[in-house]
Write a protein that holds these residues in place. Structure first.
Motif, PDB file in Angstrom:
ATOM      1  N   LYS A   8       0.826  -1.204   0.000  1.00  0.00           N
ATOM      2  CA  LYS A   8       0.000   0.000   0.000  1.00  0.00           C
ATOM      3  C   LYS A   8       0.864   1.259   0.000  1.00  0.00           C
ATOM      4  O   LYS A   8       0.361   2.351   0.197  1.00  0.00           O
ATOM      5  CB  LYS A   8      -0.917  -0.005   1.239  1.00  0.00           C
ATOM      6  N   SER A   9       2.130   1.068  -0.203  1.00  0.00           N
ATOM      7  CA  SER A   9       2.982   2.247  -0.030  1.00  0.00           C
ATOM      8  C   SER A   9       2.757   3.240  -1.152  1.00  0.00           C
ATOM      9  O   SER A   9       2.236   2.932  -2.212  1.00  0.00           O
ATOM     10  CB  SER A   9       4.444   1.838   0.019  1.00  0.00           C
ATOM     11  N   ARG A  10       3.154   4.464  -0.903  1.00  0.00           N
ATOM     12  CA  ARG A  10       2.912   5.531  -1.857  1.00  0.00           C
ATOM     13  C   ARG A  10       3.826   5.373  -3.062  1.00  0.00           C
ATOM     14  O   ARG A  10       4.870   4.751  -2.983  1.00  0.00           O
ATOM     15  CB  ARG A  10       3.140   6.878  -1.184  1.00  0.00           C
ATOM     16  N   THR A  11       3.368   5.901  -4.155  1.00  0.00           N
ATOM     17  CA  THR A  11       4.184   5.770  -5.352  1.00  0.00           C
ATOM     18  C   THR A  11       4.893   7.086  -5.681  1.00  0.00           C
ATOM     19  O   THR A  11       5.154   7.378  -6.817  1.00  0.00           O
ATOM     20  CB  THR A  11       3.330   5.345  -6.554  1.00  0.00           C
ATOM     21  N   SER A  12       5.152   7.894  -4.667  1.00  0.00           N
ATOM     22  CA  SER A  12       5.978   9.065  -4.932  1.00  0.00           C
ATOM     23  C   SER A  12       7.372   8.542  -5.258  1.00  0.00           C
ATOM     24  O   SER A  12       7.747   7.433  -4.884  1.00  0.00           O
ATOM     25  CB  SER A  12       6.026   9.971  -3.711  1.00  0.00           C
ATOM     26  N   LEU A  13       8.117   9.375  -5.960  1.00  0.00           N
ATOM     27  CA  LEU A  13       9.411   8.915  -6.461  1.00  0.00           C
ATOM     28  C   LEU A  13      10.310   8.434  -5.335  1.00  0.00           C
ATOM     29  O   LEU A  13      10.875   7.345  -5.399  1.00  0.00           O
ATOM     30  CB  LEU A  13      10.086  10.043  -7.239  1.00  0.00           C
ATOM     31  N   SER A  14      10.409   9.229  -4.270  1.00  0.00           N
ATOM     32  CA  SER A  14      11.383   8.859  -3.252  1.00  0.00           C
ATOM     33  C   SER A  14      10.966   7.603  -2.513  1.00  0.00           C
ATOM     34  O   SER A  14      11.805   6.764  -2.186  1.00  0.00           O
ATOM     35  CB  SER A  14      11.620  10.017  -2.288  1.00  0.00           C
ATOM     36  N   SER A  15       9.647   7.415  -2.273  1.00  0.00           N
ATOM     37  CA  SER A  15       9.273   6.200  -1.555  1.00  0.00           C
ATOM     38  C   SER A  15       9.397   4.968  -2.451  1.00  0.00           C
ATOM     39  O   SER A  15       9.780   3.902  -1.978  1.00  0.00           O
ATOM     40  CB  SER A  15       7.884   6.324  -0.936  1.00  0.00           C
ATOM     41  N   ALA A  16       9.097   5.137  -3.733  1.00  0.00           N
ATOM     42  CA  ALA A  16       9.296   4.013  -4.652  1.00  0.00           C
ATOM     43  C   ALA A  16      10.775   3.641  -4.719  1.00  0.00           C
ATOM     44  O   ALA A  16      11.140   2.463  -4.732  1.00  0.00           O
ATOM     45  CB  ALA A  16       8.789   4.378  -6.045  1.00  0.00           C
ATOM     46  N   PHE A  17      11.605   4.658  -4.740  1.00  0.00           N
ATOM     47  CA  PHE A  17      13.054   4.433  -4.807  1.00  0.00           C
ATOM     48  C   PHE A  17      13.536   3.703  -3.565  1.00  0.00           C
ATOM     49  O   PHE A  17      14.276   2.718  -3.651  1.00  0.00           O
ATOM     50  CB  PHE A  17      13.749   5.783  -4.960  1.00  0.00           C
ATOM     51  N   ALA A  18      13.072   4.165  -2.418  1.00  0.00           N
ATOM     52  CA  ALA A  18      13.507   3.542  -1.162  1.00  0.00           C
ATOM     53  C   ALA A  18      13.049   2.091  -1.092  1.00  0.00           C
ATOM     54  O   ALA A  18      13.765   1.220  -0.604  1.00  0.00           O
ATOM     55  CB  ALA A  18      12.962   4.334   0.019  1.00  0.00           C
ATOM     56  N   LEU A  19      11.864   1.840  -1.613  1.00  0.00           N
ATOM     57  CA  LEU A  19      11.314   0.498  -1.516  1.00  0.00           C
ATOM     58  C   LEU A  19      11.946  -0.445  -2.539  1.00  0.00           C
ATOM     59  O   LEU A  19      12.279  -1.587  -2.225  1.00  0.00           O
ATOM     60  CB  LEU A  19       9.803   0.556  -1.735  1.00  0.00           C
ATOM     61  N   LEU A  20      12.100   0.054  -3.753  1.00  0.00           N
ATOM     62  CA  LEU A  20      12.545  -0.825  -4.827  1.00  0.00           C
ATOM     63  C   LEU A  20      14.066  -0.938  -4.901  1.00  0.00           C
ATOM     64  O   LEU A  20      14.596  -1.949  -5.335  1.00  0.00           O
ATOM     65  CB  LEU A  20      12.002  -0.349  -6.169  1.00  0.00           C
ATOM     66  N   CYS A  21      14.749   0.096  -4.540  1.00  0.00           N
ATOM     67  CA  CYS A  21      16.206   0.072  -4.665  1.00  0.00           C
ATOM     68  C   CYS A  21      16.856   0.363  -3.320  1.00  0.00           C
ATOM     69  O   CYS A  21      17.565   1.364  -3.170  1.00  0.00           O
ATOM     70  CB  CYS A  21      16.675   1.094  -5.687  1.00  0.00           C
ATOM     71  N   PRO A  22      16.581  -0.450  -2.321  1.00  0.00           N
ATOM     72  CA  PRO A  22      17.116  -0.128  -0.982  1.00  0.00           C
ATOM     73  C   PRO A  22      18.633  -0.090  -0.959  1.00  0.00           C
ATOM     74  O   PRO A  22      19.222   0.692  -0.218  1.00  0.00           O
ATOM     75  CB  PRO A  22      16.552  -1.249  -0.108  1.00  0.00           C
ATOM     76  N   GLN A  23      19.240  -0.914  -1.792  1.00  0.00           N
ATOM     77  CA  GLN A  23      20.709  -0.959  -1.744  1.00  0.00           C
ATOM     78  C   GLN A  23      21.317   0.363  -2.187  1.00  0.00           C
ATOM     79  O   GLN A  23      22.386   0.744  -1.743  1.00  0.00           O
ATOM     80  CB  GLN A  23      21.233  -2.154  -2.572  1.00  0.00           C
ATOM     81  N   ILE A  24      20.603   1.089  -3.064  1.00  0.00           N
ATOM     82  CA  ILE A  24      21.125   2.378  -3.497  1.00  0.00           C
ATOM     83  C   ILE A  24      20.625   3.474  -2.570  1.00  0.00           C
ATOM     84  O   ILE A  24      21.371   4.345  -2.140  1.00  0.00           O
ATOM     85  CB  ILE A  24      20.697   2.701  -4.940  1.00  0.00           C
ATOM     86  N   ALA A  25      19.332   3.394  -2.260  1.00  0.00           N
ATOM     87  CA  ALA A  25      18.721   4.467  -1.482  1.00  0.00           C
ATOM     88  C   ALA A  25      19.335   4.568  -0.102  1.00  0.00           C
ATOM     89  O   ALA A  25      19.590   5.652   0.394  1.00  0.00           O
ATOM     90  CB  ALA A  25      17.227   4.232  -1.363  1.00  0.00           C
ATOM     91  N   LEU A  26      19.565   3.419   0.531  1.00  0.00           N
ATOM     92  CA  LEU A  26      20.040   3.457   1.909  1.00  0.00           C
ATOM     93  C   LEU A  26      21.515   3.096   2.004  1.00  0.00           C
ATOM     94  O   LEU A  26      22.105   3.184   3.062  1.00  0.00           O
ATOM     95  CB  LEU A  26      19.213   2.512   2.774  1.00  0.00           C
ATOM     96  N   GLY A  27      22.070   2.697   0.891  1.00  0.00           N
ATOM     97  CA  GLY A  27      23.482   2.347   0.894  1.00  0.00           C
ATOM     98  C   GLY A  27      23.767   1.138   1.753  1.00  0.00           C
ATOM     99  O   GLY A  27      24.881   0.883   2.179  1.00  0.00           O
ATOM    100  N   LYS A  28      22.736   0.361   2.036  1.00  0.00           N
ATOM    101  CA  LYS A  28      22.973  -0.760   2.940  1.00  0.00           C
ATOM    102  C   LYS A  28      23.357  -2.013   2.152  1.00  0.00           C
ATOM    103  O   LYS A  28      23.020  -2.171   0.980  1.00  0.00           O
ATOM    104  CB  LYS A  28      21.737  -1.022   3.803  1.00  0.00           C
ATOM    105  N   LYS A  29      24.020  -2.842   2.839  1.00  0.00           N
ATOM    106  CA  LYS A  29      24.451  -4.073   2.215  1.00  0.00           C
ATOM    107  C   LYS A  29      23.236  -4.983   2.072  1.00  0.00           C
ATOM    108  O   LYS A  29      22.484  -5.209   3.018  1.00  0.00           O
ATOM    109  CB  LYS A  29      25.506  -4.753   3.108  1.00  0.00           C
ATOM    110  N   SER A  30      23.028  -5.437   0.876  1.00  0.00           N
ATOM    111  CA  SER A  30      21.813  -6.198   0.639  1.00  0.00           C
ATOM    112  C   SER A  30      21.998  -7.637   1.113  1.00  0.00           C
ATOM    113  O   SER A  30      23.084  -8.191   1.083  1.00  0.00           O
ATOM    114  CB  SER A  30      21.485  -6.216  -0.843  1.00  0.00           C
TER     115      SER A  30
END
Lengths: 615, 747
Positions: free
Chosen positions: B428-450
């Motif tokens: 149900k998450s929002r489809t704003s760019l930043s939330s989509a980015f955080a959700l779909l590309c966590p390794q880039i968005a958060l820089g965390k080790k996947s």
């Protein structure tokens, strides 16, 4: 910023460092962060000074050549033009400079307030949107204007009209201003209402006093039952009201309890009153304390809401004469940004403005008293002219140099200097200045005339100096003017004149043609009545042969009234011809009485008048 | 011999700036050199940084642990040309290009916000208004290329600062754009650098503006040639009155004859050059060669003297610097043509330079790459308006024009909302760019080790800026166009992988736009997000959103636009509830479906039946005409209080939306549009049909987009046309205010 190539960064940093040079007249830069302390300082300087000079920087000037005030404008039309510009463009910088001028010693205290219409209250105020001219911004940038400082840290503000709207919408409780005509008779309904709330208040009050040691459950239950709440640290209760009448009744009733209860009025979201809130204080001392608290709160809130407008209010309250370089433009902006939306006609505007700023001195107008300066609109040029031609030493530390960062901020100091020089040259007597209270001796009053956006006022002046320049001005009445358009593009005034000469008998008499812009020309008939003859000839059925030819090529002519109508209706097309065409189409106004026109006279200058508009 | 004697010698005065002609490359080359110089330190620095960084990044590139932060590529006018050259390479190699824009505002008035009550044509009008009024300050372009050896995308985020400076002096009104206070404040919140934008922003010309400028150029040059030739044919005589003038003229005449004879001797004898100049002359006259012809350059004469010189030669001109000797009339024409061509080339170079940022758009268009944006209908409208030309009046025309320039556009917002698989993943998450980015590309968005399971799913994206590379990049500068474009691209890549597109397999064989898995979403854009209308760029067809997510937003399930009445100018104290009460008292409790506040001055009333609209309007009209006791007691009177209540049907709303003025309150806007009637009656269905058509016709007349065209054609041969004024100084500007001319000329 961090991502910028270093050479750009260096350039921006350099503007800030150079301006920190401490000089006596160093301009004080005021932003959001140092506004409140600067305001105090400004207040002191203002109260000790004789005049205050103001200079404004906006995001644009005029869109098309004919939109700027022209020599053929009446007070009405030039006001329309100034209004149009004032309403669209945004004020970004307000330089205010209180100064004293005593025995040719000028002491300025320049302040530069950086403004941005940030929507601090989230109410779409002060400005929903504004226009910007990229060319204007580019030249501001070249002069060293720091847009980041302006947008990040500019001081916001609300106009007086917006402030009251905002207060109503914020719904903050205000102390009651209770004035009751006690003679008013109570209806039955009134009595019922009063009795009902009285018993409620009594009940609530006694309950509050007795329940100091209640447990939590009971007190919360009581809260629900009696509608009791806490206001700050004090208990309070809301009395719902349905009308202003009931508000007054409630307030009257509450007078009985005035030693302990403080009534507050809770405004409703779109105006009116929602409820009366009664706050219980523990003692008379506590009540005083509470009232003081309320007052401080209100002041704080006012400060937040008004923002920069405090400065305007201070200047207005000080009643000091305000010196401006282009008063019509500046004060239409000041009026619309800080007072209220601009009225539709110039008389209302003058009236409204006069009540706030009773004395306005226009440097441009003063300059008109010195022949060669009449055409000068540039302050530095005017200063250097005066320096070369008159001996009028003004004692001030050296003028700020152009090279120093933001040029615009120094303008206000230069303007003070120019004003001082002009006063000295025009012998606007020193004694008028020295006596602090009687600031405006008759001599200076003559010049304090904002109604000079146009040329309809000089006849009232009897000063020797004025005759010098009225000599090469010829008085023309509006009905001697005819606007011409629809001619082939690229025609010069000379070409039009020779074309007209051949076309009709009226042109055998003396007349003049000037281009207003590339689409439209203005014809002056030096003999009265000829313009009507010409306009009749243009529109009559049996149009003469020679005229027919040029008319069939598309030439149109119309009286001054059409031009006024175009300005009044706000038909600000890029080409005047387009606007005049539209004004003619607007049939509603054909009926309109044109009684006012005849009295309007303008001065036809044999040379062009240049408007100082952006520095 | 005889023939030879008859042959006349023509002297041509060359007009215009000397440096321009004698050393055509002079100033520009110099400027270029300067540019290189100023640019060098920045480059050197970045190279040094890159060297320092590459050390660490090369060691970490295999492990990919820390996320590196280096700024993305900022492009301003000082580094535009090299950046454009780089970008050309990157775009040519790219598989898709993500874009994003930062504007000075979105809506010019609160009532122009997009509403659920917007019919598709009104949606477009609102977008059009926004694109026409606001400016673009930042343009993010991020080409993505699949590197099959690394099994990763390489992204090149670019952040262009653009500013619509008028580089070419154009006739007509000064260009203006609108700023929405909240948008500017929003940009400031994200540290947008307005100084860089205004000082250093790259300017641009749209295709329309460019062709207009070129057309004017050719007109100017044709005119100039004509006038010059005619001048040659009928020399203008100036009476010589002063004896001093006569003497001067006489001497100059002698000098020229002497010089010419000297040249002739030179030719006949093949000997040394014998033109004797006295010491005074040699400073002012210098023999040079101009276009392979001998010429005398004139220096240090006053304009009066130049006029005399010109008279001596029987030709009219001014500010001439050269006297050129030509052999024949043909030769003279040839020379004139050469000079003219050179001028034209110079001017064309200037126009080319003024095209500025549009080169990037042209590049994207000519490469026909897949363009990826996030909720990008407005962005595309801006691109069209700023870089192609005035926006068409209907969505259909617009869409078909866009489709020609950009045949493949994909909107990640459409992609995320229309695909069921993705819907589930997005939950149900929002489809704003930043939330989509955080959700779909966590390794880039958060820089965390996947974690291992995610690694399988995550598409790797490596970022390259100049010499800096990182597989784990995050500049973190949200709402910077370049970074937003990068995020959009990452979201798109990730989405594709969720849709089951195997980049390794498919990108080698086919182009991404033709991938069958994207066919359902390609070239679909949200016309309006708030009511979920989607438009197909290839067909121009509009449809409501097909699947799931957005539907619950539609509170007004079925909006019947014929059932809507528009009321404005009523007493401000009336709230929606009061208005509904007024009307239901007359038309029955179920007559009103919804009352919707457009702003504080206007409401939409949706009736349950279409006939109520016309009945309501008719009733209002009769009530206002009669002011007897009946009307005072009528329930509608409350609504009509104050006497300025206006009402009409939905078509009037569309009409008002299409007007160009920007009043904050709807009632003021309606007044500005020139509405003077109180009630617009709608009698029957047929009548309303014709009415619609009328409104439509009217609108095509007042369509603001056509206005610039009209204005421009009016100004073609304008006297104070600065471009022309610069090339031919002899035109005297004759207007009431000379200052105006001065201002323009110094532009």
């Amino acid at each position: 910023m961090a991502s910028l190539p270093p050479f750009i960064r260096r350039r921006f940093l350099s503007t800030t460092t150079t301006t920190n040079v401490s000089k006596k007249w160093a301009v004080k830069e005021v932003t959001k962060s140092n506004f409140s302390e600067s305001l105090e300082e400004f207040k002191d300087h203002l109260s000790s000074s004789d005049f205050v000079a103001v200079s404004l920087q906006k995001t644009g000037s005029y869109r098309a050549p004919w939109h700027r005030p022209r020599p053929f404008d009446t007070a009405d039309t030039s006001y329309c033009k100034a209004k149009y510009a004032a309403e669209r463009f945004q004020l970004l910088q307000f330089a205010a400079c209180p100064f004293t001028l005593r025995a040719s010693k000028l002491t300025p205290y320049p302040y530069n307030f950086v403004l941005f219409p940030r929507d601090e209250l989230k109410m779409g105020m002060p400005t929903y949107s504004f226009s910007v001219q990229p060319s204007h911004l580019t030249s501001m940038a070249e002069e060293g204007f720091d847009f980041n400082a302006c947008i990040y840290n500019g001081i916001s503000y609300l106009s007086r009209a917006q402030e009251s709207a905002a207060k109503a919408r914020m719904g903050n409780p205000t102390t009651s201003s209770y004035v009751m005509s006690s003679s008013s008779t109570h209806t039955v309904a009134d009595t019922v209402f009063v009795e009902r709330i009285k018993s409620r208040v009594k009940h609530w009050k006694s309950a509050c006093k007795n329940t100091k040691k209640d447990n939590a459950l009971l007190s919360s239950l009581r809260k629900i039952v009696m509608g009791s709440e806490i206001y700050g640290t004090r208990p309070c209760m809301n009395l719902d009201v349905c009308s202003e009448r009931q508000v007054q009744l409630a307030l009257e009733m509450l007078k009985e309890f005035s030693d302990e209860l403080v009534p507050l009025i809770i405004p409703a979201k779109g105006g009116g009153t929602q409820a009366v809130r009664v706050v219980l204080t523990s003692s008379t001392a506590d009540k005083d304390l509470f009232e003081r608290e309320l007052q401080n709160l209100e002041e704080e809130q006012n400060k937040r809401v008004r923002g920069f407008r405090e400065v305007i209010d201070l200047i207005s309250a000080s009643q000091k004469p305000v010196v401006s370089h282009n008063s019509l433009n500046d004060f239409t902006v000041i009026h619309s940004e800080f007072l209220s939306p601009l009225p539709t006609n110039v008389d209302e505007f003058m009236g409204s403005l006069h009540s706030v700023f009773p004395h306005i001195l226009d440097v441009n107008h003063l300059m008109k008293n010195i022949g060669p300066l009449r055409k000068m609109t540039n302050i530095p040029a005017a200063i250097s002219y005066l320096n070369n031609h008159y001996f009028a030493p003004i004692d001030m530390e050296i003028l700020p140099q152009e090279s120093e960062g933001n040029i615009h901020r120094h303008n206000v100091v230069k303007m003070c200097y120019l004003f001082a020089k002009l006063c000295s040259i025009l012998k606007i007597s020193d004694n008028a200045m020295v006596s602090n209270n009687a600031l405006l001796a008759p001599a200076i009053k003559e010049y304090s005339n904002i109604s000079n956006p146009c040329f309809d006022s000089p006849q009232e002046s009897t000063n020797e100096d004025i005759r010098v320049w009225t000599k090469n001005m010829r008085k023309v009445s509006c009905d001697q003017l005819v606007f011409l358009w629809g001619f082939r593009s690229g025609m010069t005034a000379g070409m039009i004149k020779s074309l007209l000469c051949k076309s009709h008998a009226v042109f055998s008499e003396e007349f003049d043609v000037r281009l207003v812009d590339k689409s439209c020309a203005i014809v002056v008939f030096w003999r009265r009545g000829l313009s009507e003859t010409f306009l009749d000839a243009m529109s009559s059925e049996e149009i003469c042969e020679s005229l027919m030819e040029i008319v069939s090529e598309g030439l149109r002519a119309s009286s001054y009234e059409t031009y006024k109508r175009a300005c009044r209706l706000g038909l600000w097309e890029a080409d005047l011809a387009e606007s005049l065409d539209k004004a003619l189409e607007d049939s509603d106004y054909l009926m309109e009485a044109n009684s006012a026109t005849n009295s309007k006279e303008i001065y036809w200058s044999s040379d062009s008048a240049i408007n100082f508009d952006d520095l | 011999m005889k023939k030879r004697r008859r042959r006349r010698y023509h002297f041509i005065f060359y007009l215009g700036s000397k440096t321009l002609c004698i050393n055509p490359r002079g100033p520009k080359a110099q400027a270029n050199a300067q540019k290189m110089n100023t640019h060098r330190p920045a480059r050197a620095l970045s190279r040094a940084i890159s060297r320092a960084l590459s050390h660490s990044s090369s060691s970490s590139s295999s492990v990919q642990q820390q996320s590196s932060t280096f700024p993305l590529k900022n492009v301003t006018k000082s580094n535009f040309e090299p950046a454009l050259a780089d970008l050309r390479r990157h775009v040519a190699a790219a598989d898709f290009v993500a874009i994003d824009l930062e504007m000075t505002g979105i809506t010019s008035a609160p009532w122009r916000d997009s509403l659920e009550f917007d019919r598709a044509d009104v949606c477009y009008l609102k977008v059009k208004d926004s694109a026409e009024k606001f400016a673009v300050l930042q343009f993010g372009v991020c080409p993505f290329r699949w590197d099959s050896s690394k099994r990763s995308f390489i992204a090149h985020p670019h952040n262009f600062y653009i500013f619509p400076r008028q580089e070419l002096p154009v006739a007509g009104p000064t260009y203006e754009f609108l700023c929405q206070t909240t948008s500017i404040d929003f940009l400031a919140k994200y540290q947008f650098d307005f100084n860089v934008c205004i000082h250093e922003g790259i300017s641009y010309l749209s295709r329309g503006q460019e062709s207009e400028a070129l057309r004017r150029l050719s007109l100017t040059f044709d005119d100039e040639l004509l006038t010059r030739c005619s001048n040659l044919k009928e020399p203008v005589h100036m009476p010589v009155v002063k004896i001093a003038d006569t003497l001067f003229a006489e001497r100059m005449k002698n000098t020229f004859t002497e010089w010419r004879d000297g040249l002739l001797n030179l030719r006949s004898s093949n000997g040394g050059f014998q033109f004797q100049q006295n010491s005074n002359d040699s400073q002012q006259l210098q023999t040079i060669f101009f276009k392979m012809r001998p010429a005398l350059s004139l220096k240090g004469f006053t304009s009066h003297q130049l006029r005399l010189i010109q008279m001596v030669n029987g030709e009219k001109s001014c500010q001439q610097q050269l006297v050129v000797r030509t052999d024949s009339e043909d030769d003279r024409d040839l020379l004139l043509k050469e000079v003219k061509d050179e001028h034209r080339r110079e001017a064309e170079v200037k126009v080319q330079a003024a095209v500025g940022f549009r080169h990037v758009i042209d590049l994207l268009s000519s490469e026909q790459k897949l363009i990826v944006g996030h909720n990008c209908f407005l962005d595309i409208a801006h691109i069209y308006n700023k870089f192609l030309g005035p926006l068409p009046s209907t969505a259909e025309e617009f869409v078909s024009a866009v489709n020609k320039y950009f045949p493949h556009i994909i909107d990640t917002k459409v992609l995320l909302n229309t695909d069921n698989v993705l819907q589930q993943r997005m939950k149900k998450s929002r489809t704003s760019l930043s939330s989509a980015f955080a959700l779909l590309c966590p390794q880039i968005a958060l820089g965390k080790k996947s974690t291992d399971s995610e690694v399988q799913l995550c598409v790797k994206v490596e970022v390259q800026v100049d010499d800096l590379r990182s597989s784990n990049w995050n500049s973190g500068a949200k709402h910077e166009a370049g970074y937003d474009a990068f995020m959009t691209g990452c979201v798109f890549a990730q989405t594709c992988s969720h849709l089951g597109i195997d980049f390794q397999a498919c990108l080698s064989s086919e182009k991404l736009p033709h991938n069958e898995k994207l066919q359902k979403q390609i070239n679909l854009l949200y016309l309006s997000w708030s009511n979920g209308d989607i438009i197909d760029l290839t067909t121009g067809k509009k449809k409501a959103m097909s699947s799931g997510y957005n539907n619950h937003k539609k509170r007004y399930a079925q909006i019947m636009f014929e059932n809507i009445a528009l009321i404005w100018g009523f007493p401000s104290k009336l709230k929606a509830r009061d208005i509904r009460e007024c009307i239901t008292k007359v038309f029955g409790p179920t007559s009103v479906t919804t009352v919707y506040h457009l702003d504080e001055t206007a409401v939409f009333i949706q009736f349950s039946k279409e006939k109520f609209v016309s009945e309501f309007l008719a009733l209002k009209e009769t009530l206002e005409r009669s002011d007897g006791p009946v009307s005072v007691l009528h329930p509608l009177t409350g609504l009509l209080e104050g006497g300025s209540t206006r009402a009409a049907n939905y078509e009037t709303y569309k009409e008002i939306c299409s007007s160009a003025s920007a009043k904050v309150l709807f009632a003021d806007q309606a007044e500005a549009v020139g509405i003077k009637w109180k009630t617009k009656l709608v009698e029957s269905k047929e009548a309303s049909e014709t009415l619609k058509r009328e409104i439509f016709d009217e609108k095509s007349d007042m369509n603001p987009a056509s206005k610039p065209e009209k204005l421009r054609s009016n100004t073609d041969n304008a006297q104070d046309d600065p471009l022309r004024g610069r090339l031919s100084h002899y035109k005297i500007i004759d207007t009431l205010i000379t200052s105006e001319g001065d201002r323009i000329r110094t532009n």
